[in-house]
Scaffold this motif. Structure first.
Motif, PDB file in Angstrom:
ATOM      1  N   PRO A  81       0.673  -1.222   0.013  1.00  0.00           N
ATOM      2  CA  PRO A  81      -0.047  -0.067   0.210  1.00  0.00           C
ATOM      3  C   PRO A  81       0.827   1.238   0.045  1.00  0.00           C
ATOM      4  CG  PRO A  81      -0.546  -1.399   1.740  1.00  0.00           C
ATOM      5  CD  PRO A  81       0.767  -1.960   1.271  1.00  0.00           C
ATOM      6  N   TYR A  82       2.030   1.180   0.036  1.00  0.00           N
ATOM      7  CA  TYR A  82       2.883   2.076   0.238  1.00  0.00           C
ATOM      8  C   TYR A  82       3.380   2.901  -1.039  1.00  0.00           C
ATOM      9  CZ  TYR A  82       2.669   1.305   5.328  1.00  0.00           C
ATOM     10  OH  TYR A  82       2.343   0.992   6.404  1.00  0.00           O
ATOM     11  N   LYS A  83       3.592   4.251  -1.211  1.00  0.00           N
ATOM     12  CA  LYS A  83       3.746   4.689  -2.382  1.00  0.00           C
ATOM     13  C   LYS A  83       5.031   5.713  -2.342  1.00  0.00           C
ATOM     14  CE  LYS A  83      -0.176   2.887  -4.186  1.00  0.00           C
ATOM     15  NZ  LYS A  83      -0.068   1.704  -5.071  1.00  0.00           N
ATOM     16  N   LYS A  95       1.030   5.753   2.917  1.00  0.00           N
ATOM     17  CA  LYS A  95       0.305   4.711   2.621  1.00  0.00           C
ATOM     18  C   LYS A  95      -0.879   5.142   1.784  1.00  0.00           C
ATOM     19  CE  LYS A  95      -2.268   1.080   5.174  1.00  0.00           C
ATOM     20  NZ  LYS A  95      -2.715   0.782   6.345  1.00  0.00           N
ATOM     21  N   ASP A  96      -1.015   4.369   0.638  1.00  0.00           N
ATOM     22  CA  ASP A  96      -2.146   4.603  -0.206  1.00  0.00           C
ATOM     23  C   ASP A  96      -2.054   6.143  -0.815  1.00  0.00           C
ATOM     24  OD1 ASP A  96      -3.352   2.162   0.167  1.00  0.00           O
ATOM     25  OD2 ASP A  96      -4.313   2.809   1.982  1.00  0.00           O
ATOM     26  N   LYS A  97      -1.002   6.868  -0.851  1.00  0.00           N
ATOM     27  CA  LYS A  97      -1.086   8.033  -1.441  1.00  0.00           C
ATOM     28  C   LYS A  97       0.306   8.408  -2.227  1.00  0.00           C
ATOM     29  CE  LYS A  97      -3.666   9.767   2.517  1.00  0.00           C
ATOM     30  NZ  LYS A  97      -3.575  10.804   3.946  1.00  0.00           N
TER      31      LYS A  97
END
Length: 750
Positions: A81-83, A95-97
Motif C-alpha cells: 500500500p505504500y507509494k 500509505k495509499d497516497k
C-alpha cells in the motif's frame, strides 16, 4: 529556463552521488533489515530527506543489489500500500497516497544562513498564507532540532471577502487530531512533526486539504473558497464533524451568509425568525420576536450582541429583528450545556457576533425593500491591519397602515424604526487585536395622532484579544448597555401623561484559555453594574391633572468567577466540566419594606420601612452554578452525549402579555424578590449518514425552575411602589424530546 538549470544540476548531483550511494546501500546477506535502519543509511549518505509513515518495525527483504535509493524504494514497496514520491531532495513514502510530482518549484531562502540563497527543487513555500491544495507548506525551522509534536495555529478566512470563517473543522485523520475555528476564525492544533495532511470541512466552504511539513511551532493562515449553492434552504450551520464530535449538547449555530439566500417575508433576513424554526424553540406570537426555549419564558433568554445585552430585540411590533443582517457574522444559541463563561439567565444564551469589514479593499452595498432600505460600507483604514464597517437601516412603513380599513382604527397611525451598527477592527500585531463595537436603534409608532410609543437600544463595547503564548490566550472586554422606552397619551388634555422607563448597565470581563496536551482550561470573571429607572409618570403640559409619580431607582452589582476544563480522556471520550460562582449585591440608596412573615405580603402587612443610604448593600444573593457534559464516540459518524447545568437569574421582566412588548419593565432581585434558579439535564444521540451529508440528532431533556415570578389576580405592574405584593414566586418544570434531521448543505427538517 531557471527550472531547467535546477533540474540539470540535480541530475548531475544525483549522478555524482550514485557510486557512493550504491556502495553504502549494499546490505549484508541477512534475510531482512528494518526499514528504519535502511532509511537512516539513505539520509546519512545522500542528499535526500525522507518522510515516511511506514512503521519502524517493518522488515524489508534485501536479497538484491541496490544501486539507487529511488529505484530501490520503489522496488521494495512494489505491491504494497505504500507509494514513493520524489520532490527535489525530498522523498515521501505514504500509505495509499502518491503526491503530485508536476508542481511549481520555488526559490527558498535559508533563514539560518544570512545572505545565502539556494535554488532548491522544494515542494514548499515559506509563507504564513496557505491557499493551495497542491503545495506542501513548511512550518518551523528545518535546521533546528525537530520535536515530536508541534503547535500549529492561525486564522481561516474566505479567499474573496477575507472575512474570518468560524466553525471550520481541520482534521488530521491518523493519528487523529482536530480543531474547529472560533468566532474569529482562529484555530490551534497539536500535531506530530513531519509530513501531515489536514482535511478541511465546513458548511459554507468547499471541502479542501492542506499538505504540511512541520519542523516546529508556527503560524499558518489558510484561505478557503466558498461553496455556492443555487438555493440555501438551511439556516443551521454545524459541520458534520462538529455535530458528532462537539462535546456540548443543545447547541445550534446560524451563519448569516447562508440565511441571506433564504426567501424571507418583506424581503428582510431575520435571525430571530430563523432561530424560532429550531427544535425546542417556540415563538410567543406571530407579531413578536420573543421566543421560549424548552419551556422557559422570554425573559429567561440572554441575548448578547458583541457582549452587550439586548433587552428588546424587535422592530415594528416584532415583524423585524432589532439588528440588520448586514452587520452580523453569525449567531450561536445554547439551549443546554451552557459554557461556564455565560450566566444571568436560566433558559438559554444567544450570542450574536458582529462582522468585520474587509481590510484590503473598499466594499459597499445598498438595498431597497418593500418597507425598508439599508446601506452597508466596508472601509479599510490601514491595509491588512485595520478597517471599519458601517451599517444602517431605516423604514418607510406608514404606507402599510394607510392600506388598513378605516374601522381598524390604525389607518391614521404611523410606525418607523432605524438601526445603526459599527465595527472598528484593528490587528495591532500578530498577538494583539482590538475591536470596538457600536450599536443604536430606535422605534416609534402611534395608532392615532394623540398617542406615541418610543423605545431605544444602545450598546458600545471594546474587546482586546491578546495571545500571550501558544498555550495562553485572553480576551478582555468592557462595555455600556442602555434600553429605555417612552409612552404618551394626549387624547384628553386633562389626563394627558408621559411614562418613561430605562436601564443602564456597565460591564467588564476577562476570559482566558490555557491549552494543554489533553486539556483546554477556560477561566475568567465578569462584573455587571445595573442602574434602573423603574418609572417616571408625569403630566403632559400644564393643563394635565395627572399627579407626578416616580419609582425609586434600583442599583445592583452582579459578579461571577468561573473555571471550566474540556478534557480529551481518549480519542473517543471527552468530558467538559465547569463551575461558575455568582454574587449579586442589591445596593442603595433606596427604601424597602418588611412584611409580617406569618402573612402574605400586602400593604396592610408592612411592619417596617428600612432606609439604606449610599452604596450600602440591601441584600446579597450568591451561589455556585455547575456545568457538565460528556461525549462518547462510537465511530466518526455516531456519538452519545449527556449534560447537566444549573443557572441563576437576578433580573425579572414584568409584563402583562406573553409577547415582548415595548412597555415591559424589568425588576432586580432585592430583599423581597428572590432570584430565579433552574437546572437542566439532557442526553442525545447524534448520527451522520450518506457520506456525512445528512445529520440526525435525538435529544431528551428535563428542567426545573423555581422562584420565577407569576402575578396575583388584578396585579398592577406599572408604577407600583409595592410590586412584591402583586407577584408570587412559583415553581415549574419542563421536559421533552427533540428530533432533528438536517442536510449539511442546507435543508432543515424537524
Amino acid at each position: 529556463m531557471k527550472r531547467k538549470i535546477v533540474l540539470l544540476a540535480l541530475f548531475c548531483l544525483t549522478f555524482l552521488f550514485q557510486p557512493l550511494t550504491a556502495q553504502l546501500l549494499e546490505v549484508s546477506s541477512k534475510d531482512s533489515v528494518s526499514i528504519e535502519s535502511l532509511l537512516k543509511k539513505i539520509e546519512s549518505s545522500s542528499p535526500y530527506h525522507i518522510y515516511s509513515d511506514v512503521p519502524s518495525s517493518y522488515n524489508i527483504p534485501v536479497n538484491q543489489d541496490i544501486s539507487s535509493p529511488i529505484l530501490a524504494l520503489e522496488k521494495i514497496f512494489a505491491g504494497t500500500p505504500y507509494k514513493v514520491s520524489l520532490f527535489g531532495n525530498k522523498i515521501f513514502i505514504l500509505k495509499d497516497k502518491k503526491l503530485k510530482e508536476d508542481l511549481v518549484l520555488f526559490s527558498v531562502k535559508k533563514e539560518n544562513l544570512p545572505g545565502q540563497e539556494s535554488e532548491l527543487p522544494l515542494l514548499s513555500q515559506r509563507t504564513e498564507l496557505a491557499t493551495s491544495e497542491n503545495l506542501v507548506y513548511e512550518v518551523g525551522d528545518q535546521y533546528a532540532k525537530i520535536p515530536k509534536t508541534v503547535v500549529l495555529k492561525g486564522k481561516v478566512s474566505d479567499s474573496k471577502t477575507k472575512d474570518p470563517l468560524p466553525g471550520v473543522s481541520l482534521v488530521l485523520k491518523e493519528p487523529y487530531a482536530g480543531a474547529t475555528t472560533d468566532a474569529n476564525g482562529d484555530y490551534r492544533l497539536e500535531l506530530p512533526s513531519g509530513q501531515v495532511q489536514l482535511d478541511i470541512t465546513g458548511l459554507s466552504i468547499k471541502p479542501s486539504r492542506r499538505q504540511l511539513t512541520l519542523y516546529g511551532d508556527g503560524v499558518l493562515n489558510i484561505e478557503l473558497v466558498e461553496n455556492i449553492h443555487q438555493l440555501d434552504e438551511v439556516v443551521v450551520t454545524a459541520s458534520a464533524v462538529d455535530n458528532v464530535k462537539r462535546v456540548n449538547i443543545g447547541v445550534e449555530k446560524l451563519q448569516v451568509s447562508k440565511i441571506k439566500n433564504i426567501p424571507m417575508a418583506l424581503g428582510e433576513v431575520d435571525i430571530l425568525r430563523a432561530i424560532q424554526t429550531l427544535p425546542g424553540i417556540k415563538t410567543v406570537g406571530e407579531a413578536s420576536t420573543g421566543f421560549n426555549v424548552r419551556g422557559g419564558s422570554t425573559d429567561q433568554n440572554l441575548i448578547l450582541l458583541n457582549d452587550g445585552t439586548i433587552y428588546n430585540p424587535s422592530h415594528m411590533f416584532g415583524f423585524f429583528t432589532a439588528f440588520s443582517s448586514d452587520m452580523v457574522k453569525d449567531a450561536e444559541i445554547y439551549k443546554s450545556s451552557i459554557p461556564a463563561q455565560y450566566g444571568g439567565r436560566i433558559s438559554s444564551v444567544l450570542e450574536v457576533t458582529g462582522r468585520e469589514a474587509d481590510k484590503e479593499q473598499f466594499k459597499g452595498s445598498a438595498g431597497i425593500g418593500l418597507v425598508t432600505s439599508k446601506l452597508n460600507l466596508e472601509l479599510p483604514i490601514i491595509k491588512k491591519k485595520s478597517s471599519i464597517l458601517l451599517s444602517g437601516r431605516t423604514t418607510y412603513s406608514d404606507w402599510l397602515l394607510k392600506t388598513l380599513p378605516e374601522k381598524s382604527g390604525y389607518k391614521n397611525g404611523s410606525a418607523g424604526f432605524y438601526d445603526l451598527g459599527m465595527v472598528l477592527s484593528n490587528e495591532l500585531d500578530s498577538k494583539n487585536q482590538l475591536n470596538v463595537y457600536g450599536y443604536v436603534s430606535q422605534d416609534h409608532f402611534s395608532f392615532t395622532e394623540n398617542d406615541k410609543y418610543t423605545y431605544r437600544n444602545m450598546n458600545a463595547s471594546a474587546k482586546w484579544k491578546r495571545v500571550f503564548s501558544n498555550k495562553l490566550i485572553s480576551n478582555f472586554g468592557v462595555g455600556y448597555d442602555h434600553y429605555d422606552y417612552e409612552t404618551m397619551d394626549k387624547t384628553d388634555p386633562f389626563t394627558a401623561y408621559k411614562l418613561t422607563f430605562g436601564i443602564n448597565q456597565v460591564f467588564a470581563k476577562a476570559d482566558f484559555s490555557y491549552i494543554l496536551e489533553k486539556h483546554k482550561i477556560d477561566f475568567g470573571f465578569k462584573s455587571l453594574l445595573y442602574d434602573i429607572n423603574g418609572g417616571n409618570y408625569n403630566p403632559w403640559k400644564d393643563e394635565s391633572m395627572v399627579k407626578r409619580d416616580e419609582l425609586q431607582k434600583e442599583k445592583a452589582l452582579e459578579s461571577a468567577l468561573y473555571i471550566g476544563d474540556q478534557w480529551e480522556v481518549t480519542p473517543k471520550l471527552s468530558i467538559s466540566t465547569g463551575i461558575r460562582y455568582s454574587i449579586f449585591n442589591a445596593m442603595g440608596p433606596r427604601n424597602y419594606y418588611k412584611y409580617n412573615p406569618d402573612l402574605l405580603p400586602y400593604e396592610s402587612t408592612i411592619i417596617d420601612t428600612v432606609n439604606v443610604n449610599g452604596n450600602k448593600m440591601v441584600k446579597t444573593y450568591q451561589g455556585p452554578e455547575f456545568r457538565f457534559s460528556a461525549r462518547y464516540m462510537f465511530d466518526d459518524n455516531f456519538s452519545f452525549k449527556a449534560g447537566f447545568n444549573s443557572m441563576r437569574q437576578y433580573i425579572h421582566k414584568l409584563s402583562n402579555t406573553v409577547i415582548m412588548s415595548p412597555t415591559d419593565t424589568w425588576k432586580l432581585s432585592d430583599a423581597n424578590i428572590k432570584p430565579q434558579k433552574g437546572w437542566q439535564a439532557a442526553t442525545g444521540l447524534y448520527y451522520n449518514f450518506l457520506g456525512k451529508e445528512w445529520e440526525t440528532s435525538l435529544e431528551m431533556y428535563y428542567k426545573e425552575m423555581e422562584d420565577y415570578l407569576d402575578y396575583r389576580s388584578g396585579a398592577r405592574l406599572l408604577m407600583n411602589h409595592h410590586i412584591e405584593t402583586d407577584v408570587i414566586n412559583t415553581e415549574g418544570y419542563a421536559y421533552g424530546v427533540e428530533l432533528a434531521v438536517k442536510k449539511t448543505v442546507g435543508k432543515l427538517n424537524c
